[in-house]
Design an enzyme around this catalytic site. Structure first.
Site, PDB file in Angstrom:
ATOM      1  N   HIS A 156      -3.484   2.492   5.770  1.00 56.37           N
ATOM      2  CA  HIS A 156      -4.479   1.572   5.234  1.00 56.37           C
ATOM      3  C   HIS A 156      -5.633   2.371   4.672  1.00 56.37           C
ATOM      4  O   HIS A 156      -6.172   3.242   5.342  1.00 56.37           O
ATOM      5  CB  HIS A 156      -4.989   0.640   6.334  1.00 56.37           C
ATOM      6  CG  HIS A 156      -3.999  -0.403   6.715  1.00 56.37           C
ATOM      7  ND1 HIS A 156      -3.668  -1.451   5.884  1.00 56.37           N
ATOM      8  CD2 HIS A 156      -3.250  -0.564   7.833  1.00 56.37           C
ATOM      9  CE1 HIS A 156      -2.761  -2.203   6.470  1.00 56.37           C
ATOM     10  NE2 HIS A 156      -2.476  -1.690   7.653  1.00 56.37           N
ATOM     11  N   CYS A 198      -4.011   0.925  -0.047  1.00 53.88           N
ATOM     12  CA  CYS A 198      -4.867   0.133  -0.918  1.00 53.88           C
ATOM     13  C   CYS A 198      -5.920   1.054  -1.530  1.00 53.88           C
ATOM     14  O   CYS A 198      -6.374   1.984  -0.867  1.00 53.88           O
ATOM     15  CB  CYS A 198      -5.588  -0.964  -0.108  1.00 53.88           C
ATOM     16  SG  CYS A 198      -4.441  -2.070   0.698  1.00 53.88           S
TER      17      CYS A 198
END
Lengths: 316, 514
Positions: A156, A198
C-alpha cells in the site's frame, strides 16, 4: 470477383503482418556492461486481505527464477505468511489466479526476510550494505559495479511513501538517498525499479542517481486496482499491473529478444484503469534496445577459450 | 524602619526563584544538551574529501628501468618520467657470458630469470644478429622481468622502447573492464566435476593432486594480489542447459555458440557458497552424457573450439570432457579424468579471468616456460590492483565524509572514527611507498586502507535516525521546557525588580546620609 477481391485483401493483410513482424524485431541491442543479475523483491503488507501483494511478489519471483537468476542472488522479502495462514483453504499454497493453475509458493521458495523482519530499517540496511555483522550471506545484497538489479516493491502506498507492515513508512527521499549510497559505492550497474502500489509514480519521483529505469503501476493521484477475486479464497488474489506484466513475462524465454521498451508498454489504461508511469531520464540506454533478460534473467556474456595451455612447458 | 512595599515579595522567595533558575541554567540545560547530542567521534573531514582528488592528480607507481649493455653514445637524453626511473648500467660478466653462450633466447631468459628482483624492468641489449633474424622483432619480452632489445647493429631506437614501456603502467580504463575480477581481498575458487549419468560410467578425478601441482604454483605467485581459497566438488545428475545437434560429417554432437550464454543457469544454485561473502570463481568440467557424446562446442563462425571450453567474465570457466562412452566393457572401475587435459583448459581460463594483460605495440613475447604466469604479468596485475584499492578507498572515504557531513543526525561511533583514521593514514603511507616503487609494501598498506574504509562505510551505525526531523524536535522539547521555563523566567523578572528596588533604596540611604 468478390472471391478474388477477398483473396487479394487477405493476401495483402498477411503480407502486411509479416512485414510488421520483421520490423518489430529490434535490429541491435545496446551493449550491456553487466556480468551478473540480482533481484530484490519486496512485499510490504500484512493481513489476510492483502493476499494479492504476496501473490504479486511471488509471481515475479517465479518469473525471475525461471529466467535464470539463482536464489543466491534473489532477496525475497515477504511481510506476512499467506501460505500457512489459518484462513488459507489450501494450506502451503499461494495462487495468483482464480483458476489455480500455478502454485507460486511451491516447494522451493526461499524467503529471505519474512514476517516482522520486513522493516524499513532492514530494507535500507540491505540496500546500503550496512547490515549487522551477524547477518547471514543469504540476507545480504552482494552486488558490485557490474550487477544489474531488479527491485520490485508492492503493497500500500501513498503520495511519496510506501507503507511497511501497516505501521511505518519509507519515503521517496529515503529511497532516493539509499540508491545514491549504492551508486557511490558502485553497488550496481543499472537498476530497474518496479512498483505496484497506489500512487506508485511518486516513489520514483525523487531519484537522482544515474542508470535507473523505473516503472509504476499508477500516477500520482491514481489508485492501482486489483484484478479479480478468487471466491474459494475470498479475497483479491492479484493486482492488475502485475497480472498483465506476468502475462508478458510468461512469454519470455531465457533466449528471448523482447525488450524493456515493450515491457514498459504493458497494461494500457484500458486494461489497468490506472495509467502506468515510467521514468527513463536517468537511464542511459534506449529502453527499446535493452533486452528484457538484462534485468529479469541471467544471460551471460561468453568468451571462448581459444587456446589450450601446454602443460609440458611447466617443467621446462 | 521602612515598611516593605506591598508588592515586594518576601526575601526567601527571592532565593528560591534564584535557585530554580540556577539549577535550570547551570545543571539542566547542559545536562539536556549533553545527553541529546548525537555522539560523533571527530573525523578528518577535510582529508576525507580531498584524498580522491589528490590521488587522481598525484598518484604514481614508480618502476625502475635498467638499461643493461647499451653503449651510451651521443646524447641519449632519456628523461625520467613520473612512472619510470631510467638508468644505464653495464652488463655484469655473468650476464655477458649468458648472452654469448646461449643458443636461443629462451636459454638467455632462463638464466637471467634467477637474477631479477621484482617491480623492476631490465632491458638487455642483445648483440646477436641471428636472434634478430629469428624473431623479426626488435623487442622481445621474456618471462620474468627482462626485455630484450635485439640489435641489428643499427643504433638503438629508444622511442620504440619507451612506447612499449607504456604497457607496464596501469591506465585508468583497466579496472572498469569486465575482464578483471571484482575488487575483493579474497576469492573462492571452486572446481566442480559434473557427472550427469554416473550409472552409465562412473567418473573420478585426482583433483587434490591436480590443484597442488598446477593451480597452487599460480596462486603462490599471486600472493600479494589476493587470498584464494580453493575447494572442489563432484556433482551428480546435473545436466547443463545445452541442446546439441548431431553432425553426420564430423560425428560430433555440436553445441552452437548462441546457446552458450544461458548454459550455466540450472547449475548456479549448486555452486554458491552459503557462508562466504567473497566473490567466487567457478571452473566446471562437464562430462558429456553418452547420449550426446562426443560433444563439441562451436565458435561463433561455426568452427571447432579446440579447448572445448568457454569462460564467463567475473564468473568462471566451463569445459566439456568427452569420456569413454564407446567402450562397452563391464569394467566397474570408475574412469579417471585426465587432470592434464582439464588443467590445459583451466589454466588459460584462469589467466583470462584475472585479467592477464596483453601487450600492444611492436613487440613479441616469449612463450611461457616454467610457470603459468610471467613475473611482469603479475607485476602489472599488482600495479592495477594497487591503483584500484587506493582509488576505491579514497572514493569510499569521500562518500562517507559527504554523508556524515551533510546528515548531522547520524551517530559516528568511536569504532568508525578509528577505522577512518587508520584508512586515511595507511592510504597516505601506501601512496608514499608507491612513489618510491616499493610495490609489496604499498599493497599491504593499501589492503589495510581498503579494509578499514569498507568497515567504516558499512558500519551498521551509519544509519540516519530516520524519524527525527527538526519540526518533531520542537514538538518534543517544547512541552518539556515551557511549563518549567515560563514560571522561572517570570520569577527572574521579579528578582530583577527586587534588586532594582534594593539598589534604589541603597542610593536613597546614601544620599540621605550625605
Amino acid at each position: 470477383m468478390r472471391m478474388l477481391k477477398f483473396l487479394i485483401y487477405a493476401g495483402f493483410l498477411i503480407l502486411a503482418s509479416k512485414v510488421e513482424l520483421s520490423l518489430g524485431i529490434p535490429p541491435e541491442f545496446a551493449q550491456s556492461n553487466h556480468t551478473n543479475n540480482w533481484a530484490v523483491l519486496v512485499d510490504t503488507s500484512r493481513f489476510w486481505f492483502n493476499y494479492r501483494h504476496v501473490a504479486n511478489v511471488l509471481s515475479i519471483y517465479r518469473s525471475v527464477k525461471r529466467l535464470g537468476i539463482p536464489d543466491s542472488q534473489i532477496i525475497l522479502m515477504v511481510a506476512d505468511d499467506m501460505a500457512c495462514n489459518p484462513r488459507n483453504p489450501t494450506p502451503a499454497t499461494v495462487y495468483n489466479n482464480a483458476n489455480q493453475n500455478i502454485d507460486v509458493y511451491g516447494e522451493d521458495v526461499e524467503v529471505d526476510y519474512r514476517g516482522y523482519e520486513v522493516t524499513v530499517e532492514n530494507f535500507v540496511r540491505l540496500l546500503t550494505g550496512r547490515v549487522t555483522p551477524e547477518t547471514p550471506r543469504s540476507k545480504r545484497l552482494l552486488s558490485d559495479g557490474h550487477s544489474n538489479i531488479l527491485i520490485y516493491m508492492t503493497g500500500h502506498g501513498g503520495e511519496g511513501f510506501l507503507k511497511f507492515q501497516d505501521s511505518e513508512e519509507i519515503t521517496n527521499t529515503e529511497l532516493a538517498d539509499a540508491f545514491e549510497q549504492m551508486w557511490q559505492k558502485k553497488k550496481y550497474n543499472e537498476i530497474f525499479f518496479m512498483v505496484d502500489t497506489c500512487q506508485a509514480a511518486s516513489m520514483y519521483e525523487k531519484f537522482y542517481s544515474p542508470n535507473i529505469l523505473a516503472v509504476g503501476s499508477s500516477l500520482v493521484g491514481e489508485d492501482s486496482l486489483s484484478h479479480h477475486v478468487d471466491s474459494s479464497i475470498g479475497v483479491y488474489i492479484i493486482d492488475r499491473y502485475t497480472y498483465y506484466a506476468l502475462e508478458f513475462l510468461e512469454k519470455v524465454t531465457p533466449a528471448s529478444e523482447k525488450t524493456m521498451g515493450q515491457f514498459l508498454e504493458v497494461c494500457p489504461k484500458s486494461l489497468c484503469i490506472s495509467t502506468v508511469g515510467t521514468r527513463k531520464d536517468l537511464f542511459q540506454r534506449d529502453s527499446y534496445k535493452v533486452r528484457i533478460t538484462d534485468f529479469f534473467g541471467s544471460v551471460r556474456k561468453v568468451y571462448t577459450t581459444k587456446e589450450t595451455f601446454d602443460i609440458n612447458i611447466l617443467s621446462m | 524602619m521602612d515598611a516593605k512595599p506591598k508588592n515586594e515579595p518576601p526575601s526567601w522567595s527571592l532565593w528560591t526563584s534564584l535557585s530554580y533558575a540556577m539549577v535550570m541554567v547551570l545543571i539542566g540545560i547542559p545536562l539536556w544538551w549533553k545527553t541529546t547530542t548525537v555522539q560523533r567521534a571527530p573525523l578528518p573531514y577535510q582529508e576525507m574529501l580531498m584524498l580522491h582528488e589528490f590521488l587522481t592528480n598525484n598518484f604514481r607507481i614508480q618502476v625502475d628501468v635498467h638499461f643493461k649493455g647499451f653503449s651510451i653514445t651521443e646524447d641519449v637524453a632519456l628523461e625520467n618520467t613520473a612512472y619510470f626511473k631510467y638508468n644505464f648500467i653495464p652488463m655484469a660478466d655473468s650476464e655477458k657470458e649468458v648472452m654469448k653462450k646461449s643458443k636461443d633466447l629462451y636459454e638467455v631468459d632462463k638464466s637471467l630469470c634467477s637474477l631479477s628482483p621484482r617491480n623492476e624492468l631490465n632491458i638487455y641489449y642483445v648483440d646477436r644478429v641471428e636472434f634478430r633474424k629469428e624473431y623479426g622483432q626488435r623487442i622481445v619480452v621474456g618471462n620474468c622481468n627482462s626485455i630484450y632489445y635485439l640489435s641489428n647493429s643499427a643504433p638503438p631506437n629508444f622511442e620504440i622502447i619507451t612506447s612499449i614501456l607504456n604497457n607496464f603502467k596501469p591506465s585508468s580504463n583497466d579496472n572498469s573492464s569486465e575482464l578483471n575480477l571484482p575488487l575483493s581481498i579474497g576469492y573462492d575458487v571452486l572446481l566442480s566435476l559434473l557427472v550427469p549419468e554416473p550409472e552409465v560410467f562412473d567418473v573420478t578425478w585426482k583433483i587434490q593432486y591436480g590443484i597442488k601441482k598446477y593451480i597452487e604454483p599460480m596462486l603462490q605467485k599471486l600472493n600479494n594480489f589476493a587470498e584464494f581459497n580453493i575447494r572442489s566438488q563432484i556433482l551428480y545428475y546435473i545436466r547443463l542447459n545445452v541442446r546439441p545437434k548431431f553432425n553426420k560429417d564430423t560425428g560430433n554432437y555440436e553445441v552452437s555458440y548462441d546457446q552458450l550464454p544461458i548454459v550455466i543457469n540450472p547449475v548456479e544454485s549448486k555452486l554458491t557458497s552459503f557462508v562466504s561473502q567473497n566473490p567466487a570463481l567457478n571452473f566446471l568440467v562437464y562430462v558429456a552424457p553418452c547420449s550426446s557424446s562426443p560433444m563439441q562446442i562451436m565458435e561463433e563462425d561455426g568452427s571447432f573450439i579446440d579447448s572445448n571450453g568457454f569462460f564467463v567474465p567475473q564468473w568462471g570457466g566451463i569445459q566439456v570432457y568427452n569420456g569413454p562412452c564407446s567402450s562397452s566393457s563391464n569394467d566397474t572401475t570408475p574412469h579417471e579424468v585426465s587432470i592434464r587435459s582439464i588443467m590445459s583448459v583451466i589454466i588459460p581460463q584462469f589467466r583470462a579471468l584475472i585479467g592477464v594483460p596483453r601487450l600492444t605495440g611492436d613487440v613479441a613475447v616469449l612463450d611461457l616456460r616454467g610457470s603459468a604466469l610471467r613475473d611482469w604479468e603479475v607485476d602489472i596485475l599488482l600495479r592495477r590492483r594497487l591503483e584500484h584499492l587506493l582509488f576505491t578507498s579514497a572514493n569510499t572515504l569521500m562518500s562517507l565524509g559527504n554523508l556524515l557531513d551533510q546528515i548531522t543526525n547520524i551517530v559516528v561511533t568511536e569504532e568508525v572514527g578509528e577505522e577512518v583514521e587508520q584508512s586515511v593514514n595507511t592510504l597516505k603511507l601506501s601512496y608514499n611507498e608507491a612513489k618510491e616503487g616499493n610495490l609489496e609494501k604499498a599493497l599491504r598498506y593499501a589492503i589495510t586502507s581498503y579494509k578499514s574504509s569498507e568497515i567504516a562505510f558499512h558500519h551498521p551505525s551509519n544509519l540516519a535516525q530516520l524519524y527525527f526531523p527538526d519540526d518533531q524536535k520542537y514538538a518534543i522539547y517544547i512541552p518539556l521546557f515551557l511549563p518549567v521555563g515560563i514560571p522561572v523566567l517570570l520569577s527572574l523578572r521579579s528578582i530583577f525588580q527586587i534588586l532594582k528596588n534594593r539598589r534604589k533604596k541603597n542610593e536613597l540611604e546614601k544620599s540621605k546620609s550625605e
